[in-house]
Design a protein around this motif. Sequence first.
Motif, PDB file in Angstrom:
ATOM      1  N   TYR A  98     -17.447  26.382  20.164  1.00 14.33           N
ATOM      2  CA  TYR A  98     -16.381  26.804  19.248  1.00 14.33           C
ATOM      3  C   TYR A  98     -15.415  25.653  18.980  1.00 14.33           C
ATOM      4  CZ  TYR A  98     -12.748  29.589  17.089  1.00 14.33           C
ATOM      5  OH  TYR A  98     -11.830  30.093  16.198  1.00 14.33           O
ATOM      6  N   VAL A 131     -16.875  23.362  16.444  1.00 16.72           N
ATOM      7  CA  VAL A 131     -16.795  23.897  15.081  1.00 16.72           C
ATOM      8  C   VAL A 131     -15.412  23.627  14.493  1.00 16.72           C
ATOM      9  CG1 VAL A 131     -16.811  26.003  13.692  1.00 16.72           C
ATOM     10  CG2 VAL A 131     -18.571  25.650  15.418  1.00 16.72           C
ATOM     11  N   GLU A 132     -14.364  23.878  15.282  1.00 14.59           N
ATOM     12  CA  GLU A 132     -13.005  23.614  14.794  1.00 14.59           C
ATOM     13  C   GLU A 132     -12.797  22.125  14.512  1.00 14.59           C
ATOM     14  OE1 GLU A 132     -10.094  25.475  17.439  1.00 14.59           O
ATOM     15  OE2 GLU A 132     -10.057  27.120  15.975  1.00 14.59           O
ATOM     16  N   LEU A 181     -14.501  21.236  11.164  1.00 13.26           N
ATOM     17  CA  LEU A 181     -13.735  21.680   9.998  1.00 13.26           C
ATOM     18  C   LEU A 181     -12.504  20.806   9.777  1.00 13.26           C
ATOM     19  CD1 LEU A 181     -13.971  25.560  10.491  1.00 13.26           C
ATOM     20  CD2 LEU A 181     -15.148  24.185   8.764  1.00 13.26           C
ATOM     21  N   ALA A 233     -20.625  21.977  11.403  1.00 11.86           N
ATOM     22  CA  ALA A 233     -19.937  23.213  11.771  1.00 11.86           C
ATOM     23  C   ALA A 233     -20.913  24.390  11.716  1.00 11.86           C
ATOM     24  CB  ALA A 233     -18.747  23.457  10.844  1.00 11.86           C
ATOM     25  N   ALA A 291     -15.406  35.102  15.242  1.00  9.01           N
ATOM     26  CA  ALA A 291     -14.807  33.841  14.782  1.00  9.01           C
ATOM     27  C   ALA A 291     -15.888  32.811  14.460  1.00  9.01           C
ATOM     28  CB  ALA A 291     -13.854  33.293  15.849  1.00  9.01           C
ATOM     29  N   ASP A 310     -17.207  33.776  11.074  1.00  8.62           N
ATOM     30  CA  ASP A 310     -16.241  33.494  10.005  1.00  8.62           C
ATOM     31  C   ASP A 310     -16.202  31.997   9.677  1.00  8.62           C
ATOM     32  OD1 ASP A 310     -15.609  36.148   9.857  1.00  8.62           O
ATOM     33  OD2 ASP A 310     -13.768  35.991  11.046  1.00  8.62           O
ATOM     34  N   LYS A 311     -16.209  31.157  10.713  1.00 10.44           N
ATOM     35  CA  LYS A 311     -16.095  29.718  10.472  1.00 10.44           C
ATOM     36  C   LYS A 311     -17.392  29.147   9.901  1.00 10.44           C
ATOM     37  CE  LYS A 311     -12.257  28.861  13.574  1.00 10.44           C
ATOM     38  NZ  LYS A 311     -11.342  28.637  12.446  1.00 10.44           N
ATOM     39  N   LEU A 345     -17.126  29.991   6.325  1.00  9.59           N
ATOM     40  CA  LEU A 345     -16.130  29.124   5.690  1.00  9.59           C
ATOM     41  C   LEU A 345     -16.731  27.762   5.384  1.00  9.59           C
ATOM     42  CD1 LEU A 345     -13.213  28.482   4.822  1.00  9.59           C
ATOM     43  CD2 LEU A 345     -12.750  27.854   7.211  1.00  9.59           C
ATOM     44  N   ASP A 403      -4.753  23.031   6.588  1.00 12.34           N
ATOM     45  CA  ASP A 403      -4.791  24.459   6.881  1.00 12.34           C
ATOM     46  C   ASP A 403      -3.606  24.824   7.743  1.00 12.34           C
ATOM     47  OD1 ASP A 403      -7.162  24.866   5.494  1.00 12.34           O
ATOM     48  OD2 ASP A 403      -8.380  24.317   7.234  1.00 12.34           O
TER      49      ASP A 403
END
Length: 470
Positions: A375, A378-379, A382, A403, A445, A448-449, A452, A469
């Motif tokens: 996770y 992934v952040e 992005l 991601a 989450a 969702d990502k 996105l 963001d």
Amino acid sequence: MSVVRVTAVCSLLALTGCSLLSKGKATVSSTDGARNRASDAGGAGGGGAPHPAAAPPVQRDEEDPPYLRSALDKIDKMAAMIDKRDFAAYAPLSAEFQSSFLLRNGWADEKKHDMMKARLDALDAQAFPAFGGRLAAVGDGKRALKVDEDAVEAAGEAIQACRRATETHTAADGRAIGELTAAVATYEKALERVKKIDPNAMRYLGEHKKLGQIDVPTDLMSCEVKLAAVKVQFEDEYAPEVATRTEMETGCGTVDWLAEGVQIDAGKFAPYSRTQGGASFVERVPCNKLARANRYPKAFADAARDFAAYVDVPLGKLVIVTDGKPYTQVREEDLHVYRYQKLRAYSTAFKFAANPCGEAKLFCEAGGSRAAGAYNRVEHNLARAQVHAGVHPELCKAHLKDAKANAAWFDELHADMVKEGKWTAGAVYKTRSGAKLKESELIAAFADKAKLADDRLVAKYCAAAQKPDH
């Protein structure tokens, strides 16, 4: 993680204008003319002083020989390079022409000599302020041919310090950016020394006793382009979250270990001793799962005492049992036959590192959670895609794809661990950004990502600069 990407930034930015500014911040622009992001040093980001007007192109005449036309074409292309911020290509051309004019009296017999030199000087007067950052000290780029010898030596050392910084190695694990920052700090100190001895050395063109002929302004420009590219690469690398807490705590656990005895005669073996390196890691287990009584022959007494010292637990607080029957094996190192016995030790006094996540039932990457680590990646992907949007669209797209890939990797991990009965249901996960997500929230989450990232790929998100963001 099964998804790891080392971005080939240096090749992608080979024709990019870059300015690595003070305080560790870089501004980089692509060759399509996209402007740098604003920086707190001005200049390179378009926030510096107005650029002087360039001298007009030198007019061609029918009697111009081919070599002269070729030279005039090169100088005209240099103007376009400034507009595109293609300083990687600009620097060697500026060095080539200036050394020809100033050191070798080139073009002396050409009637357009003065116009060519004026055009070149005007372009340099644009290029170095446009580059900005540390090259702001070069000013208009007008070369200095006579400079204090110590200052020339210092300038050569500064160029070498810059080049050493560009040679910083990476293991693609996020650590290299710290090493690069230290190398850049050394380079900046070298530049300050040059300016302290003689600021004119920042514009020196001539001979250096160690480097040969040097053109300080363009040597630094070429190096700064590479330096900024390396910095972008290292910033793109994900740095795994590591434990910072060093507290230890005691608890219930178990560990497997081996005892051995070498064969000394037919059917006879030496007394058992603990096998060096033959122990597994201590595994936490519920205290009600511990064995309650020792079950091992007296022949293992010495080995048990040695094992207790090895794990730093009093023998009286260990419960040791044999696991299976003894077996023999020829050891490759000495080709002798050894008899081995596997044992298992239980204790309520094993030492464990305290949970780096902060709470007993909280999972995080630093504590070994692969789900939390995925996770966090992934952040990171992005966030880096946003940095590159509108500046380096290919790097932006690569991070968006990563991601999606990291989210897909988690889906496979989750499904496999559930199937094997290894998934801990109902856990709470702490992300690197500080969020605490319940199991269902973490799974949602990820989805969702991933969506996105895909939406941004479809929507051409990478083509234009994006607001941060919130």
